[in-house]
Design an enzyme around this catalytic site. Structure first.
Site, PDB file in Angstrom:
ATOM      1  N   GLU A   1       0.828  -1.213   0.000  1.00 22.86           N
ATOM      2  CA  GLU A   1       0.000   0.000   0.000  1.00 22.86           C
ATOM      3  C   GLU A   1       0.859   1.258   0.000  1.00 22.86           C
ATOM      4  O   GLU A   1       0.505   2.271  -0.609  1.00 22.86           O
ATOM      5  CB  GLU A   1      -0.948  -0.006   1.201  1.00 22.86           C
ATOM      6  CG  GLU A   1      -1.933  -1.171   1.232  1.00 22.86           C
ATOM      7  CD  GLU A   1      -2.804  -1.258  -0.010  1.00 22.86           C
ATOM      8  OE1 GLU A   1      -3.071  -0.217  -0.653  1.00 22.86           O
ATOM      9  OE2 GLU A   1      -3.226  -2.373  -0.356  1.00 22.86           O
TER      10      GLU A   1
ATOM     11  N   ASP B   1      -4.933  -5.460  -8.950  1.00 27.88           N
ATOM     12  CA  ASP B   1      -4.233  -4.304  -9.539  1.00 27.88           C
ATOM     13  C   ASP B   1      -3.925  -4.561 -11.010  1.00 27.88           C
ATOM     14  O   ASP B   1      -4.162  -3.703 -11.870  1.00 27.88           O
ATOM     15  CB  ASP B   1      -2.917  -4.041  -8.800  1.00 27.88           C
ATOM     16  CG  ASP B   1      -3.118  -3.625  -7.361  1.00 27.88           C
ATOM     17  OD1 ASP B   1      -4.203  -3.104  -7.037  1.00 27.88           O
ATOM     18  OD2 ASP B   1      -2.185  -3.821  -6.564  1.00 27.88           O
TER      19      ASP B   1
END
Length: 232
Positions: free
Chosen positions: A80, A155
């Site tokens: 992250e 992603d």
């Protein structure tokens, strides 16, 4: 309506974070916030109640049963942070709002952007920025930990879809020119989902694959340089 809000709540900021919500979605958001405030024996809805409710409505409830071992929490933290650093470094990105490693829905962590305005259209530079940010999580794992995890699956799925649409639907490839390569078959009313009708040769298909790969690699390389330069 009929809800007491704390004075420091900025409804414009709430609106920016709830783009695309219907009236019913907004009512649900405030109801969740009111319930949380009531559970905390508060007499008004606080900013943190609204923030909690927004995350729950958009990303799903906290998965308190999802107990991650320390190694996994560390991987998610670097992942992250990678998204966040590239987000902060690129001028066309929406402002970074929050980074979390609390599991929600299907996600192990969350990097949250807050748009400054409603948008109907996306530009090529903004799409390229999205690609770089999406690539950055996996890259951060590899650069800082020397290993990669399965956490980047979504992603890459999103990045591949964006790059594919840039080439095939939005004619954003200079090499392939102003031509659309995916044509929705609107004549087949029996199927609920649109069926893509191929309207190009094998040679063109190879060029499309190469162009999608080039776009993804270009943004991956850009993200990697940002993370390497800012590794500390």
């Amino acid at each position: 309506r009929n809800k007491i809000l704390a004075r420091d709540i900025d409804l414009k900021a709430v609106a920016r974070g709830t783009i695309g919500f219907s009236g019913a979605d907004l009512a649900n958001l405030l109801n969740e916030a009111a319930l949380r405030a009531a559970r905390g024996l508060k007499k008004q809805i606080a900013k943190e109640d609204l923030e909690w409710a927004k995350e729950k409505v958009i990303a799903g409830p906290e998965r308190k049963s999802a107990r991650m071992i320390e190694e996994e929490r560390r991987i998610v933290a670097f992942h992250e942070a990678g998204h966040a650093i590239v987000n902060r470094a690129l001028p066309n990105a929406d402002p970074l709002h929050k980074v979390s490693i609390i599991p929600r829905g299907l996600a192990a962590g969350l990097t949250w952007q807050l748009p400054e305005e409603d948008r109907v259209l996306e530009t090529k530079p903004r799409l390229e920025t999205q690609l770089a940010i999406l690539m950055a999580g996996r890259l951060a794992e590899k650069i800082c930990l020397g290993k990669i995890s399965t956490g980047a699956g979504n992603d890459f799925e999103r990045a591949t879809a964006i790059a594919h649409n840039m080439v095939c639907r939005w004619a954003m490839s200079e090499k392939l020119g102003p031509r659309v390569f995916d044509k929705e078959n609107r004549l087949n009313f029996l199927r609920q989902d649109a069926e893509a009708e191929r309207n190009y040769s094998e040679a063109t298909a190879e060029k499309i694959d190469n162009e999608i790969e080039r776009i993804l690699k270009q943004q991956k390389d850009g993200a990697q340089k940002i993370l390497t330069d800012n590794q500390d």
